[in-house]
Motif scaffolding. Structure first.
Motif: not given
Length: 187
Positions: A54-57, A70-74, A107-108, A128-132
């Motif tokens: 998603l992103r590398t700082i 930050f990365a993800y997978k299903k 990534y927001i 955002t109404p979403n979980m962060v």
């Protein structure tokens, strides 16, 4: 009744190694869960092809090349392993967050500070109404036990990291399901 489509953090696994080129971290999950990885490395990062970056700082200090990614997978099985690889033998920290009922991850926001004397960082939660899920990293920490935990505000955040009695918790994961407002993370 209840709403079943609200994302839920089921479990978090924190792992580290002081000097290596690879680190395997495994999390128990269900098929279809989304797994979010927060990763600290100090040289070039390589992820398995089934993980989405998603992103590398970029490094925020001048004394190390430490990055936070930050990365993800299903999940496709009931146990998922992330193998983090970096170019040279250095520290690696990985926190895996298992999310059930999550539809997507994005990534927001980024809030970065540089310098060796910075001990705290603050940011406003995105509207955002979403979980962060926040990730906070520090390239320095106390050098002897007890190492101390991150402190944070508001106190309603859920906090995950290595056990401070035995390890320096350089990577902090904070789950934020509350309303908008300022968030502060301090080492």
């Amino acid at each position: 009744g209840y709403v079943s489509s609200i994302p839920i953090v089921q479990n978090v696994v924190c792992n580290d190694v002081e000097s290596a080129t690879t680190l395997d971290t495994t999390i128990t999950c269900e098929v279809g869960d989304l797994i979010l990885a927060q990763i600290i490395v100090r040289s070039a990062l390589t992820l398995p092809t089934d993980w989405t970056l998603l992103r590398t700082i970029p490094p925020v200090g001048t004394t190390s090349n430490q990055t936070l990614s930050f990365a993800y997978k299903k999940a496709t099985s009931t146990s998922e392993t992330l193998t983090v690889t970096q170019a040279s033998a250095e520290r690696i920290y990985t926190n895996l967050v298992r999310l059930s009922n999550a539809v997507s991850i994005s990534y927001i926001q980024s809030c970065e500070k540089t310098g060796t004397s910075i001990k705290s960082i603050s940011s406003t939660k995105p509207v955002t109404p979403n979980m962060v899920i926040w990730g906070a990293s520090s390239s320095t920490w106390k050098t002897t036990s007890p190492y101390g935990d991150w402190t944070y505000a508001p106190s309603t955040l859920d906090y995950y990291s290595l056990p401070q009695a035995t390890r320096a918790p350089r990577l902090g994961t904070f789950v934020d399901s509350s309303g908008a407002g300022e968030r502060t993370f301090t080492i």
